[in-house]
Design an enzyme around this catalytic site. Structure first.
Site, PDB file in Angstrom:
ATOM      1  N   ASP A 255     -48.850  39.180  28.841  1.00  0.00           N
ATOM      2  CA  ASP A 255     -47.830  39.299  27.817  1.00  0.00           C
ATOM      3  C   ASP A 255     -48.528  39.066  26.479  1.00  0.00           C
ATOM      4  OD1 ASP A 255     -45.320  39.353  26.506  1.00  0.00           O
ATOM      5  OD2 ASP A 255     -45.222  37.171  26.607  1.00  0.00           O
ATOM      6  N   ASP A 257     -46.725  38.038  22.963  1.00  0.00           N
ATOM      7  CA  ASP A 257     -46.180  36.955  22.140  1.00  0.00           C
ATOM      8  C   ASP A 257     -46.166  35.641  22.911  1.00  0.00           C
ATOM      9  OD1 ASP A 257     -45.828  39.081  20.532  1.00  0.00           O
ATOM     10  OD2 ASP A 257     -43.673  38.848  20.228  1.00  0.00           O
TER      11      ASP A 257
END
Length: 472
Positions: A255, A257
C-alpha cells in the site's frame, strides 16, 4: 553436541546423588592429602543406539542426550513445522488493550492540574466506570485488566525467560497423532543497539506444529493465549508454516499511504485549501474512519475528492518534495531487487503521485486512482475516472500482477495498514500489517509495529548481518 530443544539447552540436570567414584575439584581443595583417587570404571560401548536408547555423554554430573528430532525426515515422511518470529517492540510503549475514549484527555494523571481535571469530566467514560445517568450510555462491566508487564522485570528484549514462556505456552496445544514430544530450535535474527547487544528479533522453529484438526494456523494466530503473551512480554508474534515458499517470496505488494510513506496524500491535498478553514480536519476524519473500516472506502473516497474541487492540477507536482518515505523502505527495496523479487504499489490515492514515487523507488508496478482535470481551467473537477482502487480492486490487481509475472500466490507478500488492504492481504500468501489499524492487526497473517520496514526481511528468516549485506 547441542540439542534441538531450547529447554534442554538451558536447563541442566544433575543427579541428586553423586556416585561413589565421583572425583571433582571440590574434594581436592578441601583436603588434598586425605583424598584418595579411585580410578573410574570405563564401560565399553555395547549395543547399537536407537531412538528408544539414544547414546548419552556423562560429564561432571551433567547428562547430554544426543537426539535428532529436527533432522531431515525419512523418505516418504513429512514433518509439519511451525516458525514463530518474535519482534520486541523496543520503540513502542505498552498500549492499553482497552480502546480509549475519544473525548478523554491525553494529559497524564500525575501531571494534571485542577483545571485539566475539571476538563476531564467531559469524558464519556468516567474513571470509576460506574453508570450515573443511563445504563445504555456505559458498559455493564469494566474492561479486562492489563497483564503484568513481564519485560519490565526480566529485560526489555526477547529474554530467555520470554522464549521459555512461549514454548511452555505452545505445549498446551495438542500435537498431531503419533507425536509425543515438542522440540524446538531458535535463532537470534537481530540485536539491539545497546552495549549488551540483546536480541530483539528471535526465530523459533517448533516441531511438530499443533494438530490442524484441533486448531488451524489462522485460529492459532488469533488465540487468546497468544494475544496475552504478546501483551505480557511486549512482543509481536508472527506464526508461519515452515514451508519452502516462506523463505523465497517472488512478489511483494505495498500500500502507499501510511505504508510506503508516512502521510495520507488526500489529507495533504486538503491542507492546501484554506476556505473553508475546517476542510482539512473534515477530510482527515473521513480518512481515519475509512481506514478503521467504519466507512465504505469507495463512497468515502468519492466524498473526499468532491471536497477537493477547484484545486489546480499542478498540485501533485508541488506535493512531491513533501512526501516522507517510511524509514527502511529504500534499503528494503534494494534488498528485494538483489533477491530478484518483483514489487508493486497498489494505492487508494492518486496515480500522478503513485507513479512518480514508484519511479523514484524502483517499484515495478503502480496502480492508483485517476482524477478528472478540467482541460479549460486546469483544475480538479471533483470526479474520479474509472473504477476506484478500493479493497476489491486491490485484490484483483494483486492476482492480475501475479498471473502476469507467472508467480504463485503462495509466494506473494502484501503489506498494508488500512481496512481497504485486508482483501489484498488475504489473497496473498502472507499479509503483513505495518503499524496498522486495530482491525487490520487482528486480521493480518503477521504484524510489524516497528520503526523500520527492513524488519520485513526477518519474516523470511534473514539475520541482521544478511540484511545489511542485501541492503548495502
Amino acid at each position: 553436541m547441542r540439542s534441538s530443544s531450547f529447554l534442554r539447552e538451558h536447563q541442566q540436570y544433575r543427579p541428586p546423588h553423586k556416585p561413589d567414584s565421583y572425583y571433582g575439584i571440590d574434594s581436592v581443595v578441601e583436603d588434598l592429602q586425605a583424598t584418595t583417587v579411585s580410578p573410574r570404571e570405563i564401560s565399553h560401548f555395547k549395543g547399537i543406539p536407537s531412538p528408544e536408547n539414544p547414546p548419552k555423554v556423562v560429564e561432571s554430573g551433567v547428562n547430554h542426550e544426543l537426539t535428532h528430532p529436527n533432522c531431515t525426515p525419512h523418505a516418504g515422511a513429512h514433518t509439519e513445522r511451525l516458525v514463530a518470529t518474535l519482534f520486541y517492540r523496543s520503540t513502542s510503549p505498552r498500549a492499553s488493550n482497552v480502546i480509549p475514549s475519544p473525548k478523554k484527555a491525553s494529559t497524564p494523571q500525575r501531571s494534571r492540574s485542577p483545571s485539566s481535571r475539571a476538563a476531564a469530566t467531559d469524558s464519556d467514560i468516567p474513571p470509576t466506570m460506574a453508570p450515573s445517568s443511563s445504563l445504555d450510555s456505559y458498559p455493564l462491566e469494566p474492561p479486562a485488566a492489563e497483564p503484568e508487564p513481564l519485560d519490565h522485570l526480566y529485560g526489555s528484549y526477547v529474554t530467555p525467560m520470554c522464549i521459555t514462556s512461549f514454548l511452555h505456552l505452545m505445549t498446551t496445544f495438542p500435537l498431531p497423532p503419533g507425536s509425543t514430544d515438542l522440540t524446538s530450535a531458535h535463532r537470534c535474527l537481530k540485536l539491539d543497539s545497546s552495549q549488551e547487544q540483546h536480541p530483539v528479533v528471535v526465530e523459533l522453529t517448533l516441531s511438530p506444529a499443533p494438530a490442524k484438526d484441533y486448531l488451524s494456523l489462522a485460529d492459532l494466530r488469533k488465540h487468546e493465549l497468544i494475544y496475552r503473551f504478546e501483551r505480557e512480554w511486549n512482543v509481536d508474534v508472527a506464526l508461519r508454516a515452515d514451508t519452502l515458499w516462506r523463505r523465497y517470496p517472488r512478489l511483494v505488494v505495498f500500500d502507499m499511504d501510511s505504508t510506503l510513506i508516512t502521510q495520507e496524500v488526500i489529507d495533504l491535498l486538503a491542507a492546501t485549501i484554506k476556505d473553508p478553514p475546517d476542510l482539512a480536519a473534515r477530510v482527515a476524519d473521513i480518512t481515519h474512519r475509512a481506514m478503521l473500516g467504519e466507512l465504505e472506502f469507495d463512497s468515502a473516497f468519492r466524498e473526499r475528492v468532491k471536497l477537493l474541487t477547484g484545486l489546480p492540477g499542478t498540485i501533485f507536482e508541488e506535493l512531491r518534495p513533501v512526501l516522507d518515505v517510511t524509514n527502511g523502505v529504500r534499503p528494503l527495496l534494494r534488498a528485494l531487487k538483489r533477491l530478484g523479487v518483483r514489487t508493486a504499489v497498489l494505492s487508494g490515492g492518486f496515480l500522478p503521485l503513485t507513479s512518480w514515487l514508484a519511479g523514484e523507488l524502483g517499484i515495478d508496478h503502480a496502480h492508483a486512482n485517476e482524477v478528472v482535470i478540467d482541460e479549460t481551467t486546469g483544475r480538479l473537477t471533483g470526479e474520479v475516472k474509472g473504477r476506484i482502487v478500493g479493497k476489491e480492486r486491490k485484490r484483483e490487481l494483486l492476482i492480475e500482477i501475479a498471473e502476469k509475472e507467472g508467480i504463485a500466490l503462495e509466494q506473494v507478500v502484501a503489506v498494508g495498514d488500512g481496512a481497504n488492504d485486508l482483501l489484498m492481504m488475504d489473497a496473498a500468501g502472507l499479509g503483513v500489517a505495518w503499524n496498522a489499524k486495530p482491525r487490520v492487526q487482528m486480521e493480518a497473517s503477521a504484524r510489524i509495529n516497528g520503526d523500520s520496514m527492513l524488519d520485513l526481511l526477518h519474516l523470511f528468516g534473514f539475520t541482521e548481518e544478511e540484511v545489511r549485506q542485501l541492503s548495502a
